[in-house]
Design a protein around this motif. Structure first.
Motif, mmCIF file in Angstrom:
data_model
loop_
_atom_site.group_PDB
_atom_site.id
_atom_site.type_symbol
_atom_site.label_atom_id
_atom_site.label_comp_id
_atom_site.label_asym_id
_atom_site.label_seq_id
_atom_site.Cartn_x
_atom_site.Cartn_y
_atom_site.Cartn_z
ATOM 1 N N GLU A 37 0.809 -1.214 0.000
ATOM 2 C CA GLU A 37 0.000 0.000 0.000
ATOM 3 C C GLU A 37 0.846 1.270 0.000
ATOM 4 O O GLU A 37 0.648 2.160 -0.824
ATOM 5 C CB GLU A 37 -0.913 0.009 1.227
ATOM 6 C CG GLU A 37 -1.755 1.276 1.351
ATOM 7 C CD GLU A 37 -2.639 1.267 2.583
ATOM 8 O OE1 GLU A 37 -3.732 1.845 2.519
ATOM 9 O OE2 GLU A 37 -2.234 0.684 3.603
ATOM 10 N N VAL A 38 1.811 1.358 0.908
ATOM 11 C CA VAL A 38 2.585 2.588 1.041
ATOM 12 C C VAL A 38 3.661 2.649 -0.037
ATOM 13 O O VAL A 38 4.225 1.630 -0.437
ATOM 14 C CB VAL A 38 3.214 2.687 2.446
ATOM 15 C CG1 VAL A 38 4.243 1.601 2.672
ATOM 16 C CG2 VAL A 38 3.826 4.070 2.676
ATOM 17 N N ARG A 39 3.920 3.847 -0.529
ATOM 18 C CA ARG A 39 4.912 4.050 -1.582
ATOM 19 C C ARG A 39 6.244 4.464 -0.951
ATOM 20 O O ARG A 39 6.395 5.608 -0.499
ATOM 21 C CB ARG A 39 4.417 5.114 -2.569
ATOM 22 C CG ARG A 39 3.116 4.730 -3.278
ATOM 23 C CD ARG A 39 2.691 5.799 -4.274
ATOM 24 N NE ARG A 39 2.293 7.049 -3.643
ATOM 25 C CZ ARG A 39 1.067 7.309 -3.178
ATOM 26 N NH1 ARG A 39 0.115 6.381 -3.263
ATOM 27 N NH2 ARG A 39 0.784 8.480 -2.626
ATOM 28 N N ARG A 169 -2.517 15.542 1.944
ATOM 29 C CA ARG A 169 -2.522 14.079 1.842
ATOM 30 C C ARG A 169 -2.373 13.626 0.394
ATOM 31 O O ARG A 169 -2.943 14.211 -0.519
ATOM 32 C CB ARG A 169 -3.834 13.502 2.385
ATOM 33 C CG ARG A 169 -4.075 13.711 3.856
ATOM 34 C CD ARG A 169 -5.282 12.878 4.300
ATOM 35 N NE ARG A 169 -5.740 13.274 5.618
ATOM 36 C CZ ARG A 169 -6.883 13.917 5.858
ATOM 37 N NH1 ARG A 169 -7.695 14.209 4.846
ATOM 38 N NH2 ARG A 169 -7.210 14.245 7.083
ATOM 39 N N THR A 170 -1.593 12.561 0.212
ATOM 40 C CA THR A 170 -1.470 11.940 -1.102
ATOM 41 C C THR A 170 -2.048 10.525 -1.101
ATOM 42 O O THR A 170 -1.880 9.790 -2.067
ATOM 43 C CB THR A 170 0.005 11.898 -1.541
ATOM 44 O OG1 THR A 170 0.765 11.201 -0.549
ATOM 45 C CG2 THR A 170 0.552 13.304 -1.706
ATOM 46 N N TYR A 171 -2.722 10.154 -0.014
ATOM 47 C CA TYR A 171 -3.435 8.882 0.083
ATOM 48 C C TYR A 171 -4.895 9.180 0.388
ATOM 49 O O TYR A 171 -5.212 10.140 1.098
ATOM 50 C CB TYR A 171 -2.852 7.991 1.191
ATOM 51 C CG TYR A 171 -1.467 7.447 0.886
ATOM 52 C CD1 TYR A 171 -1.295 6.137 0.426
ATOM 53 C CD2 TYR A 171 -0.334 8.232 1.048
ATOM 54 C CE1 TYR A 171 -0.039 5.635 0.141
ATOM 55 C CE2 TYR A 171 0.932 7.746 0.762
ATOM 56 C CZ TYR A 171 1.078 6.446 0.308
ATOM 57 O OH TYR A 171 2.319 5.951 0.025
ATOM 58 N N ASP A 172 -5.770 8.353 -0.134
ATOM 59 C CA ASP A 172 -7.218 8.558 0.009
ATOM 60 C C ASP A 172 -7.716 7.869 1.276
ATOM 61 O O ASP A 172 -7.601 6.640 1.394
ATOM 62 C CB ASP A 172 -7.933 7.991 -1.217
ATOM 63 C CG ASP A 172 -9.429 8.224 -1.172
ATOM 64 O OD1 ASP A 172 -9.932 8.829 -0.198
ATOM 65 O OD2 ASP A 172 -10.117 7.783 -2.117
ATOM 66 N N VAL A 176 -7.613 3.568 2.164
ATOM 67 C CA VAL A 176 -6.465 3.042 2.909
ATOM 68 C C VAL A 176 -6.858 1.772 3.656
ATOM 69 O O VAL A 176 -8.016 1.579 4.026
ATOM 70 C CB VAL A 176 -5.906 4.080 3.910
ATOM 71 C CG1 VAL A 176 -5.335 5.276 3.188
ATOM 72 C CG2 VAL A 176 -6.966 4.491 4.927
ATOM 73 N N ALA A 193 -4.272 7.981 6.443
ATOM 74 C CA ALA A 193 -3.883 8.551 5.150
ATOM 75 C C ALA A 193 -2.806 9.623 5.336
ATOM 76 O O ALA A 193 -1.863 9.718 4.545
ATOM 77 C CB ALA A 193 -5.097 9.132 4.442
ATOM 78 N N THR A 197 1.107 9.439 4.036
ATOM 79 C CA THR A 197 1.644 10.549 3.238
ATOM 80 C C THR A 197 3.020 10.949 3.745
ATOM 81 O O THR A 197 3.957 11.159 2.960
ATOM 82 C CB THR A 197 0.691 11.757 3.308
ATOM 83 O OG1 THR A 197 -0.547 11.414 2.663
ATOM 84 C CG2 THR A 197 1.302 12.982 2.638
ATOM 85 N N THR A 200 5.816 8.454 2.994
ATOM 86 C CA THR A 200 6.327 8.647 1.637
ATOM 87 C C THR A 200 7.202 9.893 1.565
ATOM 88 O O THR A 200 8.193 9.927 0.816
ATOM 89 C CB THR A 200 5.166 8.716 0.636
ATOM 90 O OG1 THR A 200 4.491 7.448 0.623
ATOM 91 C CG2 THR A 200 5.655 9.020 -0.767
#
Length: 221
Positions: A37-39, A169-172, A176, A193, A197, A200
C-alpha cells in the motif's frame, strides 16, 4: 561498547557512513518489508542495494531513549536516558568521539537526538536543534562546503512521519487499509492517510540524501 583506536600511516582509507533516521515509522509500513500500500521506492532500493534486518529491534519504544541507545551503544537503563526527554548521563561514551579518534568528521543534521542533546554526544558539526528536517537544503550545503580530506559519519534525521502530519494528503482515506489493531472510523482513516503521506515524504528525503551522498562523497560510503 566502543573501542577506540588510533590512526597510523598504515591505516587504510575508512568508509564514509551516512545514517538516515525517520521518526515514528513502523517497519511494516514500507515496501521493503512487504507493504503493498505505502509508496517507499527509495527504501526498497536501499534494501536491494544492501541488506535488510528482519530480527532487529530498537532498544526502547520511546523516541529519545532509542536515539541515545543508538549513539551510545548502551541500553537506556545503562546510559541514563531512560525517560523520553532526558540526556545521557555525564561520562557515558558516545560514538562521535570514537570515530573522531579514527580520523572521521562527524555531523548531525535534523532530529538526531532530542532537544539540544546532540551536543552531548560530541559531534563536530550540528545543524539544529530543530524538530527534524523536512527538506534537504542543510544537508546539501554541509556536504558541498566540508573538508573532503576526512572520512565522514553523517547522521540525518527527518521529523516525518511524526505528528503533526502534513496537511496535503497523497493517500485517500476512503481506500487506505486499516490495520487489524486499529478501530475503523472516519477519523482513523483520515489519520492513517496522513501518516502514510508522511512515510512517503520520509522516503523521498531518503532518496535525496542518497543522491547528495553520491554527488559529494566517495563511492566507499
Amino acid at each position: 561498547v566502543f573501542l577506540v583506536g588510533s590512526v597510523s600511516a598504515a591505516t587504510p582509507p575508512r568508509p564514509n557512513i551516512v545514517v538516515f533516521i525517520a521518526d515514528d515509522h513502523g517497519m511494516l509500513d514500507s515496501q521493503a518489508y512487504g507493504s503493498t500500500e505505502v509508496r517507499t521506492p527509495q527504501m526498497a532500493r536501499l534494501a536491494a542495494d544492501g541488506m535488510k534486518f528482519t530480527h532487529a529491534f530498537v532498544a526502547s519504544p520511546s523516541c529519545g531513549p532509542s536515539r541515545t541507545a543508538l549513539l551510545t551503544g548502551l541500553w537506556s537503563a545503562r546510559n541514563g536516558a531512560e525517560p523520553n526527554h532526558k540526556p545521557k548521563n555525564p561520562g557515558v561514551a558516545s560514538l562521535p568521539p570514537v570515530l573522531h579518534a579514527l580520523g572521521y568528521e562527524t555531523a548531525a543534521i535534523g532530529k538526531v537526538a532530542h532537544n539540544t542533546f546532540a551536543k552531548d554526544h560530541g559531534f563536530d558539526y550540528i545543524e539544529g536543534p530543530n524538530p527534524g528536517f523536512a527538506e534537504t537544503t542543510a544537508v546539501a550545503k554541509f556536504l558541498a562546503n566540508r573538508d573532503r580530506s576526512k572520512p565522514l559519519c553523517l547522521f540525518v534525521g527527518t521529523r516525518h512521519p511524526h505528528t503533526v502530519w502534513s496537511a496535503d494528503r497523497t493517500y485517500d482515506p476512503a481506500t487506505v487499509k486499516i490495520p487489524p489493531t486499529h478501530v475503523d472510523t472516519p477519523t482513523t482513516r483520515a489519520e492513517r492517510a496522513s501518516y502514510l503521506t508522511d512515510v512517503t515524504k520520509a522516503d523521498t528525503l531518503l532518496g535525496e540524501v542518497r543522491s547528495l551522498a553520491r554527488e559529494n562523497l566517495s563511492a566507499d560510503t
